[in-house]
Enzyme design. Structure first.
Site, PDB file in Angstrom:
ATOM      1  N   ASP A   1      46.252  37.596  32.986  1.00 28.42           N
ATOM      2  CA  ASP A   1      46.171  38.324  34.248  1.00 28.42           C
ATOM      3  C   ASP A   1      47.445  38.040  35.037  1.00 28.42           C
ATOM      4  O   ASP A   1      47.876  36.881  35.124  1.00 28.42           O
ATOM      5  CB  ASP A   1      44.961  37.870  35.070  1.00 28.42           C
ATOM      6  CG  ASP A   1      43.638  38.275  34.416  1.00 28.42           C
ATOM      7  OD1 ASP A   1      43.670  38.977  33.383  1.00 28.42           O
ATOM      8  OD2 ASP A   1      42.586  37.887  34.954  1.00 28.42           O
TER       9      ASP A   1
ATOM     10  N   ASP B   1      33.047  47.284  34.216  1.00 27.57           N
ATOM     11  CA  ASP B   1      32.902  46.015  34.925  1.00 27.57           C
ATOM     12  C   ASP B   1      31.745  46.150  35.901  1.00 27.57           C
ATOM     13  O   ASP B   1      31.694  47.101  36.685  1.00 27.57           O
ATOM     14  CB  ASP B   1      34.181  45.676  35.681  1.00 27.57           C
ATOM     15  CG  ASP B   1      35.398  45.606  34.758  1.00 27.57           C
ATOM     16  OD1 ASP B   1      35.190  45.357  33.558  1.00 27.57           O
ATOM     17  OD2 ASP B   1      36.523  45.805  35.237  1.00 27.57           O
TER      18      ASP B   1
END
Length: 238
Positions: free
Chosen positions: A8, A130
């Site tokens: 990330d 998600d």
């Protein structure tokens, strides 16, 4: 089952968040390329890269980092975070991504996301599902929608999506194990989906259970960076 470490990125650095909360940012390495090379050195072939700056800005930001990783390793990268336009996709693929992940866009502009599936094919466009309390979350997990995760996946399965990354936000970064029950139900109801589990993977035992469920891949983030899963442990599975 494919093992897919995650990188990330915020400000060009390798970071992790907890439950998607930007205020929990922890920098693990100033140089994501170094991290990617370590993964490749352990025999890893795949990488999940998330442009967290892009997710906030709603357009691709850290494509130079993607370029650097793809030019200096042979890792096959799926890239996501803030991809909202045809131009964003063009930049991501031109920068070396093999697949892109679309989450918020699949909720907020279904027609555009569907056009990407039609243009690039269902194997290059991954659906990012998600969820929090089984409701789809968008905009870098800052907003919750009213869409139930399983019908959402089924809708896009019918439109040609083959790969789905499903993250249970409540599990993400908590090191408490994945949402096995949710993944089992998704796989029972979406027979042709290649499901990639994300969030909460903490141990080799978790990976074994996900494989037994029928997951096609598992994304691992904080467990690697915090030393719960060592790269040498993963080498024996590759």
């Amino acid at each position: 089952m494919r093992i897919i470490p995650a990188i990330d990125i915020i400000d060009g650095k390798c970071v992790r968040l907890t439950k998607g909360d930007y205020s929990t940012k922890k920098v693990y390495n100033e140089n994501p390329v170094e991290v990617a090379k370590a993964f490749e050195g352990a025999g890893i072939q795949y990488l999940h890269v998330v442009d967290l700056d892009g997710a906030k800005a709603k357009h691709i930001v850290n494509y130079k980092v993607l370029e650097q990783i793809t030019s200096k390793t042979s890792l096959k990268i799926d890239f996501g975070g803030g991809l909202k336009s045809d131009e964003d996709l063009h930049i991501a693929f031109n920068s070396g991504a093999k697949q892109i992940t679309g989450g918020s866009i699949a909720v907020k502009d279904a027609n555009l996301f569907e056009s990407w599936i039609n243009k690039y094919g269902g194997t290059k466009i991954i659906l990012g599902a998600d969820c929090n309390n089984e409701k789809i979350a968008v905009s870098g997990w800052q907003e919750e929608s009213n869409l139930e995760v399983i019908p959402f996946i089924n809708t896009y399965e019918n439109k040609g999506v083959k790969y789905v990354i499903c993250t249970d936000i409540a599990k993400d970064g908590m090191l408490e194990g994945p949402s096995f029950n949710l993944y089992k139900r998704i796989l029972n109801e979406s027979k042709d989906i290649k499901l990639i589990a994300s969030g909460g993977v903490t141990s080799i035992d978790d990976l074994n259970k996900l494989e037994d469920l029928g997951c096609e891949g598992a994304i691992i983030g904080k467990a690697i960076y915090e030393g719960h899963i060592k790269l040498s442990d993963l080498e024996t599975r590759l």
